[in-house]
Design an enzyme around this catalytic site. Sequence first.
Site, PDB file in Angstrom:
ATOM      1  N   ASP A 143       0.773  -1.234   0.000  1.00  0.00           N
ATOM      2  CA  ASP A 143       0.000   0.000   0.000  1.00  0.00           C
ATOM      3  C   ASP A 143       0.810   1.294   0.000  1.00  0.00           C
ATOM      4  O   ASP A 143       0.542   2.178  -0.804  1.00  0.00           O
ATOM      5  CB  ASP A 143      -0.982  -0.006   1.189  1.00  0.00           C
ATOM      6  CG  ASP A 143      -1.970   1.146   1.132  1.00  0.00           C
ATOM      7  OD1 ASP A 143      -2.519   1.379   0.050  1.00  0.00           O
ATOM      8  OD2 ASP A 143      -2.184   1.801   2.160  1.00  0.00           O
ATOM      9  N   CYS A 258     -20.847  -4.385  -7.802  1.00  0.00           N
ATOM     10  CA  CYS A 258     -20.203  -5.011  -8.967  1.00  0.00           C
ATOM     11  C   CYS A 258     -20.604  -6.484  -9.108  1.00  0.00           C
ATOM     12  O   CYS A 258     -20.479  -7.249  -8.150  1.00  0.00           O
ATOM     13  CB  CYS A 258     -18.683  -4.891  -8.827  1.00  0.00           C
ATOM     14  SG  CYS A 258     -17.789  -5.654 -10.185  1.00  0.00           S
TER      15      CYS A 258
HETATM   16  C1  B12 Z   1      -4.506   6.734  -3.013  1.00  0.00           C
HETATM   17  C2  B12 Z   1      -5.314   5.484  -2.794  1.00  0.00           C
HETATM   18  C3  B12 Z   1      -6.678   5.626  -2.556  1.00  0.00           C
HETATM   19  C4  B12 Z   1      -7.412   6.925  -2.802  1.00  0.00           C
HETATM   20  C5  B12 Z   1      -7.585   7.085  -4.349  1.00  0.00           C
HETATM   21  C6  B12 Z   1      -8.111   5.780  -4.994  1.00  0.00           C
HETATM   22  C7  B12 Z   1      -7.785   5.568  -6.456  1.00  0.00           C
HETATM   23  N1  B12 Z   1      -8.628   4.812  -7.122  1.00  0.00           N
HETATM   24  O1  B12 Z   1      -6.777   6.055  -6.960  1.00  0.00           O
HETATM   25  C8  B12 Z   1      -8.729   6.715  -1.995  1.00  0.00           C
HETATM   26  C9  B12 Z   1      -8.533   7.233  -0.584  1.00  0.00           C
HETATM   27  C10 B12 Z   1      -9.972   7.371  -2.584  1.00  0.00           C
HETATM   28  C11 B12 Z   1      -8.784   5.196  -1.954  1.00  0.00           C
HETATM   29  C12 B12 Z   1      -9.960   4.496  -1.770  1.00  0.00           C
HETATM   30  C13 B12 Z   1     -10.032   3.110  -1.746  1.00  0.00           C
HETATM   31  N2  B12 Z   1      -8.997   2.256  -1.723  1.00  0.00           N
HETATM   32 CO1  B12 Z   1      -7.137   2.791  -2.019  1.00  0.00          CO
HETATM   33  N3  B12 Z   1      -5.336   3.132  -2.508  1.00  0.00           N
HETATM   34  C14 B12 Z   1      -4.698   4.211  -2.820  1.00  0.00           C
HETATM   35  C15 B12 Z   1      -3.222   3.888  -3.151  1.00  0.00           C
HETATM   36  C16 B12 Z   1      -2.390   4.196  -1.910  1.00  0.00           C
HETATM   37  C17 B12 Z   1      -2.639   4.624  -4.367  1.00  0.00           C
HETATM   38  C18 B12 Z   1      -3.539   4.590  -5.625  1.00  0.00           C
HETATM   39  C19 B12 Z   1      -3.110   5.605  -6.652  1.00  0.00           C
HETATM   40  O2  B12 Z   1      -1.960   5.645  -7.050  1.00  0.00           O
HETATM   41  N4  B12 Z   1      -4.064   6.457  -7.078  1.00  0.00           N
HETATM   42  C20 B12 Z   1      -3.812   7.510  -8.021  1.00  0.00           C
HETATM   43  C21 B12 Z   1      -4.599   7.300  -9.366  1.00  0.00           C
HETATM   44  C22 B12 Z   1      -4.220   8.312 -10.423  1.00  0.00           C
HETATM   45  O3  B12 Z   1      -4.185   6.097  -9.803  1.00  0.00           O
HETATM   46  P1  B12 Z   1      -5.006   5.067 -10.724  1.00  0.00           P
HETATM   47  O4  B12 Z   1      -6.458   4.986 -10.523  1.00  0.00           O
HETATM   48  O5  B12 Z   1      -4.196   3.857 -10.571  1.00  0.00           O
HETATM   49  O6  B12 Z   1      -4.816   5.749 -12.155  1.00  0.00           O
HETATM   50  C23 B12 Z   1      -4.196   5.023 -13.142  1.00  0.00           C
HETATM   51  C24 B12 Z   1      -5.131   4.101 -13.872  1.00  0.00           C
HETATM   52  O7  B12 Z   1      -6.477   4.583 -13.777  1.00  0.00           O
HETATM   53  C25 B12 Z   1      -4.606   4.149 -15.264  1.00  0.00           C
HETATM   54  N5  B12 Z   1      -5.624   4.045 -16.255  1.00  0.00           N
HETATM   55  C26 B12 Z   1      -6.245   5.032 -16.887  1.00  0.00           C
HETATM   56  N6  B12 Z   1      -7.110   4.521 -17.789  1.00  0.00           N
HETATM   57  C27 B12 Z   1      -7.023   3.170 -17.690  1.00  0.00           C
HETATM   58  C28 B12 Z   1      -7.693   2.167 -18.365  1.00  0.00           C
HETATM   59  C29 B12 Z   1      -7.420   0.822 -18.034  1.00  0.00           C
HETATM   60  C30 B12 Z   1      -8.129  -0.259 -18.715  1.00  0.00           C
HETATM   61  C31 B12 Z   1      -6.457   0.518 -17.017  1.00  0.00           C
HETATM   62  C32 B12 Z   1      -6.129  -0.863 -16.638  1.00  0.00           C
HETATM   63  C33 B12 Z   1      -5.791   1.538 -16.339  1.00  0.00           C
HETATM   64  C34 B12 Z   1      -6.090   2.859 -16.692  1.00  0.00           C
HETATM   65  O8  B12 Z   1      -3.944   5.414 -15.419  1.00  0.00           O
HETATM   66  C35 B12 Z   1      -3.686   6.001 -14.160  1.00  0.00           C
HETATM   67  C36 B12 Z   1      -2.215   6.219 -14.025  1.00  0.00           C
HETATM   68  O9  B12 Z   1      -1.556   4.995 -13.890  1.00  0.00           O
HETATM   69  C37 B12 Z   1      -3.323   2.345  -3.459  1.00  0.00           C
HETATM   70  C38 B12 Z   1      -2.075   1.552  -3.103  1.00  0.00           C
HETATM   71  C39 B12 Z   1      -1.003   1.684  -4.200  1.00  0.00           C
HETATM   72  N7  B12 Z   1       0.178   2.020  -3.808  1.00  0.00           N
HETATM   73  O10 B12 Z   1      -1.301   1.478  -5.369  1.00  0.00           O
HETATM   74  C40 B12 Z   1      -4.553   1.911  -2.580  1.00  0.00           C
HETATM   75  C41 B12 Z   1      -5.467   0.831  -3.129  1.00  0.00           C
HETATM   76  C42 B12 Z   1      -5.781   1.135  -4.571  1.00  0.00           C
HETATM   77  N8  B12 Z   1      -6.701   1.023  -2.355  1.00  0.00           N
HETATM   78  C43 B12 Z   1      -7.326  -0.065  -2.063  1.00  0.00           C
HETATM   79  C44 B12 Z   1      -8.610  -0.132  -1.456  1.00  0.00           C
HETATM   80  C45 B12 Z   1      -9.023  -1.473  -0.869  1.00  0.00           C
HETATM   81  C46 B12 Z   1      -9.433   0.999  -1.422  1.00  0.00           C
HETATM   82  C47 B12 Z   1     -10.936   1.038  -1.063  1.00  0.00           C
HETATM   83  C48 B12 Z   1     -11.736  -0.136  -1.606  1.00  0.00           C
HETATM   84  C49 B12 Z   1     -11.063   1.137   0.487  1.00  0.00           C
HETATM   85  C50 B12 Z   1     -12.478   1.298   1.013  1.00  0.00           C
HETATM   86  N9  B12 Z   1     -13.292   0.255   1.006  1.00  0.00           N
HETATM   87  O11 B12 Z   1     -12.829   2.358   1.484  1.00  0.00           O
HETATM   88  C51 B12 Z   1     -11.360   2.402  -1.713  1.00  0.00           C
HETATM   89  C52 B12 Z   1     -11.873   2.194  -3.152  1.00  0.00           C
HETATM   90  C53 B12 Z   1     -12.206   3.445  -3.895  1.00  0.00           C
HETATM   91  C54 B12 Z   1     -12.058   3.261  -5.409  1.00  0.00           C
HETATM   92  N10 B12 Z   1     -13.143   3.040  -6.124  1.00  0.00           N
HETATM   93  O12 B12 Z   1     -10.922   3.305  -5.902  1.00  0.00           O
HETATM   94  C55 B12 Z   1      -6.580  -1.289  -2.576  1.00  0.00           C
HETATM   95  C56 B12 Z   1      -7.304  -1.818  -3.824  1.00  0.00           C
HETATM   96  C57 B12 Z   1      -7.338  -3.327  -3.956  1.00  0.00           C
HETATM   97  C58 B12 Z   1      -8.034  -3.699  -5.244  1.00  0.00           C
HETATM   98  N11 B12 Z   1      -8.920  -4.677  -5.181  1.00  0.00           N
HETATM   99  O13 B12 Z   1      -7.798  -3.121  -6.274  1.00  0.00           O
HETATM  100  C59 B12 Z   1      -5.134  -0.676  -2.857  1.00  0.00           C
HETATM  101  C60 B12 Z   1      -4.390  -1.299  -4.028  1.00  0.00           C
HETATM  102  C61 B12 Z   1      -4.340  -0.868  -1.542  1.00  0.00           C
HETATM  103  C62 B12 Z   1      -3.839  -2.293  -1.361  1.00  0.00           C
HETATM  104  N12 B12 Z   1      -2.552  -2.466  -1.154  1.00  0.00           N
HETATM  105  O14 B12 Z   1      -4.576  -3.245  -1.411  1.00  0.00           O
HETATM  106  N13 B12 Z   1      -7.542   4.636  -2.172  1.00  0.00           N
HETATM  107  S1  SF4 Z   2     -18.559  -1.392 -14.589  1.00  0.00           S
HETATM  108 FE1  SF4 Z   2     -17.032  -2.998 -14.218  1.00  0.00          FE
HETATM  109  S2  SF4 Z   2     -16.224  -2.527 -12.195  1.00  0.00           S
HETATM  110 FE2  SF4 Z   2     -18.123  -1.379 -12.408  1.00  0.00          FE
HETATM  111  S3  SF4 Z   2     -19.717  -2.697 -11.526  1.00  0.00           S
HETATM  112 FE3  SF4 Z   2     -19.650  -3.152 -13.720  1.00  0.00          FE
HETATM  113  S4  SF4 Z   2     -18.228  -4.867 -13.948  1.00  0.00           S
HETATM  114 FE4  SF4 Z   2     -17.903  -3.989 -11.900  1.00  0.00          FE
END
Ligand code: B12
Ligand code: SF4
Length: 364
Positions: A143, A258
């Site tokens: 994380d 989901c």
């Molecule tokens: C910051 C963070 C948060 C933030 C921002 C979340 C986010 N989605 O970015 C907040 C506080 C909101 C959050 C919430 C949650 N989090 Co969080 N969070 C993190 C953390 C520390 C960093 C994520 C990050 O870099 N975000 C910044 C954005 C820009 O990144 P991104 O979405 O990856 O963006 C990239 C992709 O979208 C990609 N992209 C763009 N278009 C496309 C298209 C495709 C097809 C693909 C594949 C990619 C892609 O481009 C972007 C740049 O790379 C990670 C741990 C880690 N080090 O990765 C945990 C992590 C993502 N969190 C986790 C969890 C469990 C949660 C919650 C479910 C907790 C909860 N129940 O309250 C929620 C879920 C909310 C949600 N829908 O995402 C888990 C997810 C596990 C999983 N199953 O994926 C992680 C991985 C922690 C862990 N070690 O398990 N989190």
């Molecule tokens: S859009 Fe994708 S991630 Fe969202 S509920 Fe449907 S299957 Fe799940």
Amino acid sequence: MDHALTAEILSTLEGAGFALYGICRATETSHRAKFTQWLEQVGCGEMTYLAEHIQQRMDPCEFVPTARSIICVADRYTDGAPEQIHGGNVDRNISGAIVSPRGRVARYARGRDYHSVIRDRLEPIADDLRRRFPGNRFRVCVDTAPILEREHAQRAGLGRIGKHTLLIGEKSVGSWIVLGEIVTSLDLAPSNPVAGDPCGTCTRCIDACPTQAIEPWKLHAQRCISYLTIEHRSAPAEWFHNRTDDWLFGCDACVEACPHSQPRESATRVQPNPAYQASHSDFDLADVLSWSEQSRASMKLSKALRRAKLSMWKRNALLIVAGTNAATWSDQLVNALKQLASDEGGDVWLREKSAELLRRCSGA
Ligand code: B12
Ligand code: SF4
Ligand code: SF4
């Protein structure tokens, strides 16, 4: 590339009880432009660490020089069985008596802290490899390290990233998983990624999100209830009021909606890890609003739940209360609001919000 060692490591990960595991090359992200755009346009709010160490986050070789492989693991923390939602207008017990509204804790945070549960099993594996392969690098991450954990897990074949931006795990476990990694200089054989888009035309997570925080594969983090309730330390933006449903700490609404995350018989092959068994699933909001530092300490909250300070718990509770019907408030809840509203030395936002809610009660 060492195929025998790769097979041995994968078998050790299975023995350590990880639901999913795999290996990917330690290569640069293909989403660098999207990440930079996200930082500029969406913004990270108070999670300023996301704007730091960008080079490392984009390229694991900047994070661990000489890195060649990433060993990725996932723990399953619940089967995702549906549960009761505590809305304001259903806060009556079976005999019709008024009871205080309750607030839910996101399921990942209900048992032992996942950072420790995963790290405690990855460190001994890394230590064993350090002993056997001196001169190599092994960095355990859960994380907090500046790496894109979901993207690496996807490339390592653990699952696919959905529109809600979370990894949807293989073996029918859905997104009820948390991730960890060992970034290493060892040259291991990569696993096969899972092909295809998991979402198609589905938009259930987008429709279910109480704060409209999701665009396909793009999260408006500062609108996310998880961000608001755990990461955001100051007063909430006005538009958040009345929108947090019954989420007191974190939020699971997008995962609960989901289709991939519904309990399935085929997922019983990988049981949720018992370390995540819930010790606190929800709280009576009148209790939370009455907590002192001492009474909160006596609750023996898990390390995960201790992340939010006392004023944040109360702020989160008030936001839920704001979305409930004042006619259903118990005396205990009204008394707790009165106490906060008259706490001259306390948090200004808590005092003003409590006073505003009490005005609803008196009809003023
Ligand atoms: C910051 C963070 C948060 C933030 C921002 C979340 C986010 N989605 O970015 C907040 C506080 C909101 C959050 C919430 C949650 N989090 Co969080 N969070 C993190 C953390 C520390 C960093 C994520 C990050 O870099 N975000 C910044 C954005 C820009 O990144 P991104 O979405 O990856 O963006 C990239 C992709 O979208 C990609 N992209 C763009 N278009 C496309 C298209 C495709 C097809 C693909 C594949 C990619 C892609 O481009 C972007 C740049 O790379 C990670 C741990 C880690 N080090 O990765 C945990 C992590 C993502 N969190 C986790 C969890 C469990 C949660 C919650 C479910 C907790 C909860 N129940 O309250 C929620 C879920 C909310 C949600 N829908 O995402 C888990 C997810 C596990 C999983 N199953 O994926 C992680 C991985 C922690 C862990 N070690 O398990 N989190
Ligand atoms: S859009 Fe994708 S991630 Fe969202 S509920 Fe449907 S299957 Fe799940
Ligand atoms: S965790 Fe809750 S608020 Fe955040 S994106 Fe998912 S449904 Fe929306």
